[in-house]
Design a protein around this motif. Structure first.
Motif, mmCIF file in Angstrom:
data_model
loop_
_atom_site.group_PDB
_atom_site.id
_atom_site.type_symbol
_atom_site.label_atom_id
_atom_site.label_comp_id
_atom_site.label_asym_id
_atom_site.label_seq_id
_atom_site.Cartn_x
_atom_site.Cartn_y
_atom_site.Cartn_z
ATOM 1 N N ALA A 1 -8.248 1.918 -7.353
ATOM 2 C CA ALA A 1 -8.698 2.048 -5.972
ATOM 3 C C ALA A 1 -8.318 3.424 -5.410
ATOM 4 C CB ALA A 1 -8.091 0.937 -5.127
ATOM 5 N N LEU A 2 -7.091 3.846 -5.703
ATOM 6 C CA LEU A 2 -6.647 5.161 -5.197
ATOM 7 C C LEU A 2 -7.425 6.293 -5.864
ATOM 8 C CD1 LEU A 2 -2.769 4.619 -5.158
ATOM 9 C CD2 LEU A 2 -4.218 4.940 -3.138
ATOM 10 N N ALA A 3 -7.623 6.177 -7.166
ATOM 11 C CA ALA A 3 -8.336 7.246 -7.891
ATOM 12 C C ALA A 3 -9.733 7.430 -7.311
ATOM 13 C CB ALA A 3 -8.434 6.882 -9.372
ATOM 14 N N ALA A 4 -10.332 6.308 -6.886
ATOM 15 C CA ALA A 4 -11.695 6.383 -6.355
ATOM 16 C C ALA A 4 -11.718 6.841 -4.889
ATOM 17 C CB ALA A 4 -12.363 5.020 -6.492
ATOM 18 N N GLY A 5 -10.555 7.138 -4.325
ATOM 19 C CA GLY A 5 -10.533 7.693 -2.970
ATOM 20 C C GLY A 5 -10.385 6.659 -1.872
ATOM 21 N N ASN A 6 -9.944 5.446 -2.226
ATOM 22 C CA ASN A 6 -9.683 4.430 -1.205
ATOM 23 C C ASN A 6 -8.211 4.410 -0.833
ATOM 24 O OD1 ASN A 6 -12.370 2.859 -1.444
ATOM 25 N ND2 ASN A 6 -11.613 3.002 -3.556
ATOM 26 N N THR A 7 -7.936 4.030 0.401
ATOM 27 C CA THR A 7 -6.555 3.679 0.709
ATOM 28 C C THR A 7 -6.392 2.202 0.344
ATOM 29 O OG1 THR A 7 -7.185 3.216 2.987
ATOM 30 C CG2 THR A 7 -6.253 5.395 2.521
ATOM 31 N N VAL A 8 -5.139 1.783 0.123
ATOM 32 C CA VAL A 8 -4.918 0.464 -0.476
ATOM 33 C C VAL A 8 -3.900 -0.350 0.313
ATOM 34 C CG1 VAL A 8 -3.967 -0.700 -2.517
ATOM 35 C CG2 VAL A 8 -5.464 1.271 -2.803
ATOM 36 N N VAL A 9 -4.237 -1.611 0.531
ATOM 37 C CA VAL A 9 -3.216 -2.574 0.949
ATOM 38 C C VAL A 9 -3.100 -3.557 -0.215
ATOM 39 C CG1 VAL A 9 -2.478 -4.296 2.617
ATOM 40 C CG2 VAL A 9 -3.856 -2.335 3.364
ATOM 41 N N ALA A 10 -1.888 -3.594 -0.805
ATOM 42 C CA ALA A 10 -1.719 -4.403 -2.019
ATOM 43 C C ALA A 10 -0.868 -5.626 -1.728
ATOM 44 C CB ALA A 10 -1.060 -3.556 -3.111
ATOM 45 N N LYS A 11 -1.372 -6.761 -2.177
ATOM 46 C CA LYS A 11 -0.577 -7.990 -2.054
ATOM 47 C C LYS A 11 -0.237 -8.493 -3.461
ATOM 48 C CE LYS A 11 -1.218 -12.374 -2.074
ATOM 49 N NZ LYS A 11 0.043 -12.863 -2.608
ATOM 50 N N PRO A 12 1.040 -8.375 -3.835
ATOM 51 C CA PRO A 12 1.406 -8.865 -5.172
ATOM 52 C C PRO A 12 1.555 -10.376 -5.156
ATOM 53 C CG PRO A 12 3.337 -8.028 -4.040
ATOM 54 C CD PRO A 12 2.190 -7.837 -3.095
ATOM 55 N N ALA A 13 1.706 -10.951 -6.343
ATOM 56 C CA ALA A 13 1.896 -12.401 -6.437
ATOM 57 C C ALA A 13 3.205 -12.794 -5.763
ATOM 58 C CB ALA A 13 1.937 -12.801 -7.908
ATOM 59 N N GLU A 14 3.215 -14.000 -5.230
ATOM 60 C CA GLU A 14 4.431 -14.467 -4.533
ATOM 61 C C GLU A 14 5.635 -14.485 -5.471
ATOM 62 O OE1 GLU A 14 2.466 -18.068 -2.527
ATOM 63 O OE2 GLU A 14 1.120 -16.425 -3.058
ATOM 64 N N GLN A 15 5.385 -14.709 -6.772
ATOM 65 C CA GLN A 15 6.500 -14.842 -7.722
ATOM 66 C C GLN A 15 7.063 -13.489 -8.153
ATOM 67 O OE1 GLN A 15 3.514 -16.186 -7.918
ATOM 68 N NE2 GLN A 15 3.585 -18.322 -8.563
ATOM 69 N N THR A 16 6.290 -12.397 -7.986
ATOM 70 C CA THR A 16 6.737 -11.113 -8.566
ATOM 71 C C THR A 16 6.619 -9.928 -7.589
ATOM 72 O OG1 THR A 16 4.514 -10.868 -9.496
ATOM 73 C CG2 THR A 16 6.209 -11.737 -10.971
ATOM 74 N N PRO A 17 7.158 -10.042 -6.399
ATOM 75 C CA PRO A 17 7.020 -8.925 -5.454
ATOM 76 C C PRO A 17 7.900 -7.732 -5.818
ATOM 77 C CG PRO A 17 8.400 -10.656 -4.522
ATOM 78 C CD PRO A 17 7.870 -11.187 -5.815
ATOM 79 N N ARG A 18 8.999 -7.996 -6.523
ATOM 80 C CA ARG A 18 9.951 -6.900 -6.748
ATOM 81 C C ARG A 18 9.414 -5.888 -7.760
ATOM 82 N NH1 ARG A 18 11.858 -11.751 -6.287
ATOM 83 N NH2 ARG A 18 13.361 -12.255 -4.676
ATOM 84 N N ALA A 19 8.718 -6.379 -8.770
ATOM 85 C CA ALA A 19 8.114 -5.444 -9.736
ATOM 86 C C ALA A 19 7.099 -4.566 -9.004
ATOM 87 C CB ALA A 19 7.431 -6.224 -10.860
ATOM 88 N N ALA A 20 6.318 -5.187 -8.107
ATOM 89 C CA ALA A 20 5.319 -4.427 -7.354
ATOM 90 C C ALA A 20 5.997 -3.410 -6.443
ATOM 91 C CB ALA A 20 4.467 -5.385 -6.534
ATOM 92 N N LEU A 21 7.127 -3.812 -5.875
ATOM 93 C CA LEU A 21 7.843 -2.888 -4.990
ATOM 94 C C LEU A 21 8.303 -1.664 -5.778
ATOM 95 C CD1 LEU A 21 9.192 -2.139 -2.323
ATOM 96 C CD2 LEU A 21 11.189 -3.485 -3.036
ATOM 97 N N ARG A 22 8.828 -1.901 -6.955
ATOM 98 C CA ARG A 22 9.320 -0.757 -7.755
ATOM 99 C C ARG A 22 8.165 0.187 -8.105
ATOM 100 N NH1 ARG A 22 12.655 2.714 -7.715
ATOM 101 N NH2 ARG A 22 12.925 3.850 -9.648
ATOM 102 N N VAL A 23 7.020 -0.356 -8.472
ATOM 103 C CA VAL A 23 5.870 0.506 -8.799
ATOM 104 C C VAL A 23 5.460 1.295 -7.537
ATOM 105 C CG1 VAL A 23 3.444 0.561 -9.523
ATOM 106 C CG2 VAL A 23 5.034 -1.032 -10.619
ATOM 107 N N THR A 24 5.490 0.628 -6.400
ATOM 108 C CA THR A 24 5.090 1.303 -5.156
ATOM 109 C C THR A 24 6.064 2.440 -4.836
ATOM 110 O OG1 THR A 24 4.218 -0.813 -4.407
ATOM 111 C CG2 THR A 24 4.475 0.908 -2.739
#
Ligand code: FAD
Length: 946
Positions: free
Chosen positions: A615-638
């Motif tokens: 989404a970012l590569a294509a020039g969009n801004t992003v609101v990302a919702k990770p799975a309820e079970q794995t928010p911390r992995a998503a936080l680290r990537v962010t």
């Protein structure tokens, strides 16, 4: 280079410097041997076979394919089909019917040239009459997949040792064994648990061999097993009861970049043994039989380098350097040089002549190197030659032959070159180049650079190596305990705030030059690569992934970033379109605005990163919702994305419940598109919500589940099938969209495959995902555990269990892999996201109906076919409606850019993640037309008509 120095100056303390005269002597002897080999070769050996039927020409290739599959194929229809496919002039059915018995007999006759005898008794009787040679008997068989296989392997060896011992010729006779035949888990992951039993077994065999006074050599297998082989060998060499025995031997492969290091360790061991009053160790030096497989594996895993040399000259050099070290150490070791290359033989003889005499021997495989052997008898009559003599039953003969062909089919091998060349002098000169100057440069790019300059592949550790696995386990234990961090769930209000910010920034990000967006993603890839231990720890602890699965998840994420960066550069530039005179037309792609990325827990790093990066590569801004079970992995990537220079206004992470955050995102008309991976039901709900809201129509890119099948016909190799089934059905505890749910076995081979599968499942280990010995970790949460356990109970009441993994008593959401035999895929109530496999048998004539049944389920994600018939694979390809079809391998682990991933029907909307059509789906298209004639005419037209 170490090998070059070792050759010139010796390893450790050589007792003699290498005189310059060795090389001219080696050259003249090599020439004499090469000429003798040509003159004296038997009517049939591999060399002859290659000169008649080169394996890279259709007939040679046909023979090779037939030999591999025909003998084990039980049904006549498939055997005939094999014959028709691989021997073109037999395509007419009548001819094929007549030709089948002839072809089978012919292949068996050829195979007999390479297999010494069908039983150890017959082998011993034959060896008794051949006084010129020594022998090492090798009992043929595939590596053990089950405990029963291993027990059979053990008794096969035990019987061979007892019979060989009774023959009463200790110096002349011995046996060779493969450790992979003695335990189904002779691999890094299984080794800690397997070691005690393996050692007990091999020590038992050694004790029998020692009592009988015969030699026992431990063969070398794949490079990742070399440390395990050495570990066991060291334990045996130190055993007091084996100290006085001079028959303990090990094989060292010179093509391994770590060959000299291994040899150093073996020599140190031999020295210690001698100091303890023990006998010499036997060391068989070979070049190595798995070169292609080693190169392929290194590339697939993205290893830092190859475990083997990639220039043939380097292997030759390492071999001769190692040979010199062995000769220098003669006394504490007994050197055994196994080679069919006259140049290598000549180098060793020249080296040995330049030092005080010491005992050593040459070795060759039965059916190979016979011409060379005859030439050696003439030139070097005093040198002993041992024949490695494969002993096996009918069904194993041809599989063995094929392995020999494979091993020697490479264009770089001496046997192949000698078959082609008519000028032994030129052959010898070329083969000796390694000894004359600087060693030749490596021939292949590094494993992670095979796609350069386009992009670098994600690096990966060699998880097949025990020390690496242990290091990775330590890294996970030492990583910051991010998974303990409390997470505050967002709600609808938080989601709207994130959209506010992303919406405000959307034009600026869309206008950011594509190069800048791509470079930021590449920096993110680099940062993720550097942060791998922490990301892996998160996958292990937060998502319950095993070390291997966690690493694969992180590598895929890194590949996504680099791939989409490259795709953005390729696609987000003006595309000139056809134009009439006086006009210029261009097409350009642009970000759509705000993209909602909603990702699942089963690939907490890869899918989250893949959606966001695209989404970012294509020039969009992003609101990302990770799975309820794995928010911390998503936080680290962010966090890493922001550190890499993705503006905070462009990427917003909102963890929370789907019903709250997810709903708020899809309901908001400012969200211009949604990327979703998860269940089909949720995808439908998102589609409805998008349709209901006001404002522009937003695209939905959805990847949903699958009811994935694998079809196996009777030409497939059961061991290969079972490896693929176990990986496909049970890796990640069956919690991949691509996981195998339905295995179809052609009825003729179903009993054999099921027997192997049962044993292989029994050998799996369920447990703590951070433990390197674990194959299958827990399910994602209690809810999943409850639902799947209930399903298993229902299935047990209805269908027979055909395989099961033992479940250790421990707390947690563990579900043991289980397989049920059902009637067909129609008996499945739907996708069950866990380690539960369903198996059915089918008649080959019903293949189309089976495919139709799979299609009728409506899913269309992955499918596998195991067959040696190209026509059958094509039949499945034409009929199956699936996104990813795999032949003769597992059906998981699609690689970014190589196997773009995603399904059709109930499995997703497409386009495929990691494929060339993905990014445009995140973008708007605009054309730009300029009337160039408006300002005074078309200059190009004017100039071209001049
Ligand atoms: P050559 O033609 O001189 O060498 C071919 C070999 O060079 C290839 O097999 C490969 O090792 C290497 N090579 C080919 N291309 C390249 C390249 N591009 N870059 C670098 N290296 C390259 N093998 C095992 O692995 N384990 C064993 O336990 C084992 N036991 C054996 C026992 C005996 C008695 C014999 C004779 C062989 C045994 N082998 C074993 C097989 C042995 O490794 C092969 O026979 C050998 O690879 C062929 O080598 P060569 O010296 O005869 O031929």
């Amino acid at each position: 280079m170490a090998a070059y120095d070792a050759l010139k100056f010796g390893m450790g303390a050589p007792d003699l410097p290498l005189p310059e005269s060795w090389l001219p002597r080696a050259r003249s002897l090599a020439l004499a041997l090469a000429e003798g080999e040509r003159a004296r070769g038997p009517w049939l050996d591999v060399q002859r076979l290659f000169s008649w039927l080169p394996p890279d020409e259709p007939l040679g290739e046909g023979l090779f394919r037939l030999a591999e599959a025909l003998p084990r194929t039980p049904d006549r229809a498939s055997r005939r089909a094999l014959l028709r496919e691989h021997v073109p002039f037999l395509r007419a059915p009548a001819v094929a019917a007549l030709a089948l018995p002839l072809a089978e007999a012919g292949l068996r006759a050829v195979a007999r040239q390479f297999v010494y005898a069908e039983s150890i008794e017959a082998a011993l009787a034959q060896a008794r009459d051949d006084r010129r040679h020594r022998f090492s008997f090798d009992m043929l068989g595939e590596g053990a997949r089950t405990a029963e296989d291993a027990a059979r392997g053990f008794s096969r060896y035990a019987r061979a040792i007892a019979a060989t011992g009774r023959a009463g010729e200790p110096q002349r006779l011995g046996v060779s064994i493969k450790l992979s035949s003695l335990h189904p888990r002779f691999d890094a992951c299984g080794y800690p648990a397997a070691r005690a039993l393996l050692l007990e077994r091999v020590a038992g065999l050694c004790a029998s061999a020692a009592r009988a006074g015969i030699g026992l050599t431990i063969d070398a297998e794949e490079s990742e097993r070399a440390p395990l082989q050495l570990d066991l060998f060291a334990a045996l060499a130190r055993r007091p009861e084996l100290l006085a025995w001079d028959g303990l031997g090990i094989v060292v492969q010179a093509y391994r970049t770590g060959a000299l290091e291994t040899l150093r360790e073996v020599l140190a061991l031999a020295r210690l043994r001698r100091e303890a009053g023990g006998a010499a160790l036997a060391v068989r030096l070979v070049k190595g039989a798995y070169w292609d497989a080693e190169v392929k594996r290194a590339q697939e895993l993205g290893l830092d380098g190859y475990p083997v040399f990639t220039a043939k000259g380097r292997t030759d050099l390492a071999y001769v350097a190692a040979a010199r070290a062995l000769l220098d150490a003669a006394g504490i070791v007994f050197p055994q040089f196994a080679t069919h290359n006259p140049v290598t033989v000549a180098c060793i003889v020249a080296l040995s002549e330049a030092r005080p005499p010491c005992p050593f021997e040459f070795q060759r495989l039965h059916g190979m190197g016979e011409g060379l052997d005859a030439a050696m008898r003439e030139q070097l009559p005093a040198l002993p030659v041992r024949v490695y003599a494969p002993v096996g039953e009918r069904q194993e003969l041809l599989a063995y032959l094929v392995r020999r062909l494979l091993e020697n089919g490479a264009s770089t091998s001496h046997v192949r070159q000698a078959a082609r060349s008519s000028d032994p002098g030129a052959l010898v000169d070329a083969a000796l180049a390694f000894a004359e100057g600087p060693p030749p440069a490596p021939r292949l790019p590094d494993p992670t650079e095979i796609l350069m300059p386009e992009r670098r592949l994600a690096r990966g550790p060699d998880l097949g190596r025990l020390p690496t696995l242990e290091r990775l386990a330590k890294e996970v234990a030492a990583a910051p305990k991010d998974w303990l961090a409390p997470v505050a769930d967002g709600d609808a209000g938080t989601a709207r705030q994130a959209i506010d910010a992303a919406y405000a920034y959307r034009d600026e990000w869309a206008r950011t030059p594509v190069e800048q967006r791509a470079a930021a993603l590449e920096r993110l890839a680099d940062r993720m690569e550097a942060d791998t231990p922490r990301l892996v720890a998160l996958c292990v602890r937060e998502a319950g992934k095993t070390l291997a699965d966690a690493h694969a998840d992180v590598r895929e994420a890194i590949d996504f970033c680099r791939y989409y960066a490259g795709e953005a550069r390729r696609l987000f530039v003006p595309l000139p379109l056809p134009s009439p005179a006086g006009e210029r037309n261009e097409l350009t792609l642009h970000g759509r605005g705000v993209f909602a990325c909603i990702s699942p827990w089963n690939f907490p790093v890869a899918i989250f990163t893949g959606q966001v990066a695209a989404a970012l590569a294509a020039g969009n801004t992003v609101v990302a919702k990770p799975a309820e079970q794995t928010p911390r992995a998503a936080l680290r990537v962010t966090e890493l994305a922001l550190e890499a220079g993705i503006p905070a206004q462009a990427l917003h992470l909102v963890p929370g419940r789907g019903e709250e955050v997810g709903q708020a995102l899809v309901d908001d008309p400012r969200v211009a598109g949604v990327a979703f991976t998860g269940s089909n039901a949720t995808a439908k709900a998102i589609q409805l919500a998008l349709a209901r809201r006001d404002g522009p129509i937003a695209p939905l890119i959805a990847e949903t589940g699958g009811l994935n099948a694998m079809l196996v016909d009777s030409t497939a190799l059961p061991e290969q099938v079972v490896d693929a089934v176990v990986a496909s059905a049970f890796r990640s505890a069956g919690q991949r969209c691509s996981s195998l749910r339905m295995l179809y076995l052609q009825e003729e081979i179903a009993p054999v495959v099921l027997e192997l599968l049962r044993g292989a499942m029994a050998a799996l280990r369920v447990g703590d995902p951070a433990d390197p010995a674990t194959d299958v970790g827990p399910l994602i949460d209690e809810e999943a555990h409850r639902a799947l356990s209930g399903y298993v109970v229902q299935m047990r009441a209805k269908w027979p269990v055909v395989g099961e993994t033992p479940l250790p008593a421990r707390a947690g959401n563990f579900l043991a892999p289980v397989a049920f035999e059902v009637g067909s895929i129609r008996d499945l109530p739907g996708e069950r996201f866990g380690p539960i496999l369903h198996v059915a048998r089918f008649r080959i004539g019903d293949l189309d109906r089976v495919i139709d049944d799979v299609n009728a389920c409506g899913f269309g994600l992955t499918m596998g076919i195991h067959t040696r018939l190209q026509s059958r694979a094509e039949q499945v390809r034409r009929r199956a409606r699936v996104g990813n079809l795999y032949v003769n391998r597992n059906i998981i682990g699609a690689v970014v850019g190589m196997q773009p991933f995603g399904g059709e029907g109930l499995s997703g909307t497409g386009p495929k993640a990691g494929g060339p059509h993905y990014l445009p789906r995140f973008a708007l298209e605009r054309t730009f037309t300029v009337n160039t004639a408006a300002a005074g005419g078309d200059l190009s037209l004017v100039t071209s008509s001049l």
